[in-house]
Write a protein that holds these residues in place. Structure first.
Motif, short mmCIF file in Angstrom:
data_model
loop_
_atom_site.label_atom_id
_atom_site.label_comp_id
_atom_site.label_asym_id
_atom_site.label_seq_id
_atom_site.Cartn_x
_atom_site.Cartn_y
_atom_site.Cartn_z
N PRO A 74 0.84 -1.21 0.00
CA PRO A 74 0.00 0.00 0.00
C PRO A 74 0.87 1.25 0.00
CG PRO A 74 -0.71 -1.54 1.70
CD PRO A 74 0.58 -2.07 1.14
N LEU A 75 0.45 2.25 -0.75
CA LEU A 75 1.27 3.46 -0.87
C LEU A 75 1.48 4.16 0.46
CD1 LEU A 75 0.00 4.99 -4.22
CD2 LEU A 75 2.08 3.68 -3.78
N PHE A 76 0.51 4.08 1.37
CA PHE A 76 0.69 4.78 2.65
C PHE A 76 1.80 4.13 3.48
CE2 PHE A 76 -2.32 1.46 3.87
CZ PHE A 76 -1.82 1.04 5.10
N ARG A 77 2.15 2.87 3.19
CA ARG A 77 3.23 2.21 3.92
C ARG A 77 4.59 2.53 3.35
NH1 ARG A 77 2.15 -3.96 4.23
NH2 ARG A 77 4.34 -3.85 4.80
N SER A 136 9.06 6.14 0.93
CA SER A 136 9.88 6.79 -0.08
C SER A 136 9.06 7.00 -1.35
CB SER A 136 11.11 5.93 -0.38
OG SER A 136 10.70 4.68 -0.89
N GLU A 137 9.74 7.34 -2.40
CA GLU A 137 9.09 7.59 -3.67
C GLU A 137 9.04 6.34 -4.54
OE1 GLU A 137 12.26 9.40 -3.08
OE2 GLU A 137 11.04 10.45 -1.63
N TYR A 138 8.99 5.16 -3.93
CA TYR A 138 9.03 3.91 -4.68
C TYR A 138 7.72 3.15 -4.58
CZ TYR A 138 14.01 4.61 -5.18
OH TYR A 138 15.23 5.13 -5.50
N VAL A 139 7.49 2.32 -5.60
CA VAL A 139 6.38 1.37 -5.60
C VAL A 139 7.02 0.00 -5.47
CG1 VAL A 139 4.54 0.36 -7.00
CG2 VAL A 139 4.92 2.83 -7.04
N SER A 140 6.57 -0.77 -4.47
CA SER A 140 7.12 -2.10 -4.22
C SER A 140 6.03 -3.14 -4.34
CB SER A 140 7.71 -2.19 -2.81
OG SER A 140 8.74 -1.27 -2.66
N GLY A 141 6.43 -4.34 -4.72
CA GLY A 141 5.48 -5.43 -4.79
C GLY A 141 6.12 -6.68 -5.34
N ASP A 180 -0.49 6.63 -11.38
CA ASP A 180 -1.81 6.87 -11.98
C ASP A 180 -2.29 5.64 -12.76
OD1 ASP A 180 -1.82 9.38 -10.88
OD2 ASP A 180 -1.36 10.43 -12.77
N ASP A 181 -1.39 5.00 -13.50
CA ASP A 181 -1.75 3.80 -14.26
C ASP A 181 -2.18 2.67 -13.33
OD1 ASP A 181 -2.04 2.11 -16.55
OD2 ASP A 181 -0.05 1.28 -16.17
N LEU A 182 -1.44 2.47 -12.24
CA LEU A 182 -1.78 1.41 -11.29
C LEU A 182 -3.11 1.69 -10.60
CD1 LEU A 182 1.74 0.74 -9.72
CD2 LEU A 182 0.51 -0.68 -11.37
N LYS A 183 -3.36 2.95 -10.27
CA LYS A 183 -4.65 3.31 -9.66
C LYS A 183 -5.79 3.11 -10.64
CE LYS A 183 -3.04 6.59 -6.17
NZ LYS A 183 -3.01 8.00 -5.74
N GLU A 184 -5.57 3.48 -11.89
CA GLU A 184 -6.61 3.33 -12.91
C GLU A 184 -6.96 1.86 -13.10
OE1 GLU A 184 -6.56 3.99 -17.63
OE2 GLU A 184 -6.22 5.83 -16.45
N ARG A 185 -6.00 1.00 -13.02
CA ARG A 185 -6.23 -0.45 -13.16
C ARG A 185 -6.69 -1.08 -11.84
NH1 ARG A 185 -2.88 -2.90 -17.61
NH2 ARG A 185 -1.82 -1.19 -18.64
N GLU A 186 -6.81 -0.26 -10.81
CA GLU A 186 -7.22 -0.69 -9.47
C GLU A 186 -6.28 -1.71 -8.88
OE1 GLU A 186 -11.34 -1.81 -9.74
OE2 GLU A 186 -11.97 0.29 -10.00
N LEU A 187 -4.98 -1.55 -9.15
CA LEU A 187 -3.97 -2.43 -8.58
C LEU A 187 -3.43 -1.89 -7.25
CD1 LEU A 187 -2.09 -3.42 -11.84
CD2 LEU A 187 -3.61 -4.85 -10.48
N ILE A 188 -3.52 -0.58 -7.09
CA ILE A 188 -3.15 0.06 -5.82
C ILE A 188 -4.24 1.04 -5.42
CG2 ILE A 188 -0.65 -0.17 -6.13
CD1 ILE A 188 -0.56 2.75 -6.96
N ALA A 189 -4.25 1.36 -4.14
CA ALA A 189 -5.27 2.32 -3.65
C ALA A 189 -4.60 3.60 -3.22
CB ALA A 189 -6.01 1.72 -2.49
#
Length: 158
Positions: free
Chosen positions: A117-120, A123-128, A149-158
């Motif tokens: 989750p982005l709130f966790r 830093s400026e990174y996306v992990s998974g 924005d792309d990940l949010k649009e695909r509903e992969l992240i919140a």
């Protein structure tokens, strides 16, 4: 007292064939692989591969090597697709190999991806990671506005 040192340059080439043989051994044993992608100092696309029994090491890749790894992770099939571990080319200077692999995973394997989750993220990174039958691909990429924005649009992240 004066010592004269001759200049001796030792150029070591990486044993990518040995790395490939190690991966094949891991595959024959049916090990769960943990894979991370990156570009090394010489700008070659690489996979950092490890398992519970083998410490991490680098395997320099080309398209056939990438296909070989991905097929094993998905199906357990060990066919190497003619991957020659001594045939590799540099990756495009302006490209991030790990990000390119992630984008392909997003386009092809959305159901397998899980993101922190982005709130966790502090830093400026996306992990998974992407989870497969024979292992996982982990990633940590810069969280650009375009990617987030792309990940949010695909509903992969919140």
């Amino acid at each position: 007292m004066e010592l004269i040192f001759g200049e001796k340059k030792v150029v070591k080439s990486y044993d990518n064939e040995g790395a490939m043989q190690t991966v094949k051994t891991m595959m024959r044993r049916g090990e769960q692989l943990i894979v991370r992608f990156y570009t090394n100092r010489e700008n070659y696309p690489c996979a950092w591969i490890e398992s519970k029994k083998i410490q991490g090491f680098c395997l320099i890749l080309n398209q056939k090597g990438l296909t070989w790894l991905h097929t094993y992770l998905q199906t357990g099939e060990m066919e190497d697709f003619g991957f020659n571990p001594n045939e590799f080319v540099t990756y495009a200077e302006d490209k991030d190999f790990q990000l390119s692999v992630l984008k392909q995973l997003i386009d092809n394997d959305e159901k397998r991806l899980q993101f922190a989750p982005l709130f966790r993220e502090k830093s400026e990174y996306v992990s998974g990671y992407a989870s497969y039958m024979k292992g996982k691909i982990f990633f940590r990429v810069p969280g650009t506005t375009e990617l987030v924005d792309d990940l949010k649009e695909r509903e992969l992240i919140a």
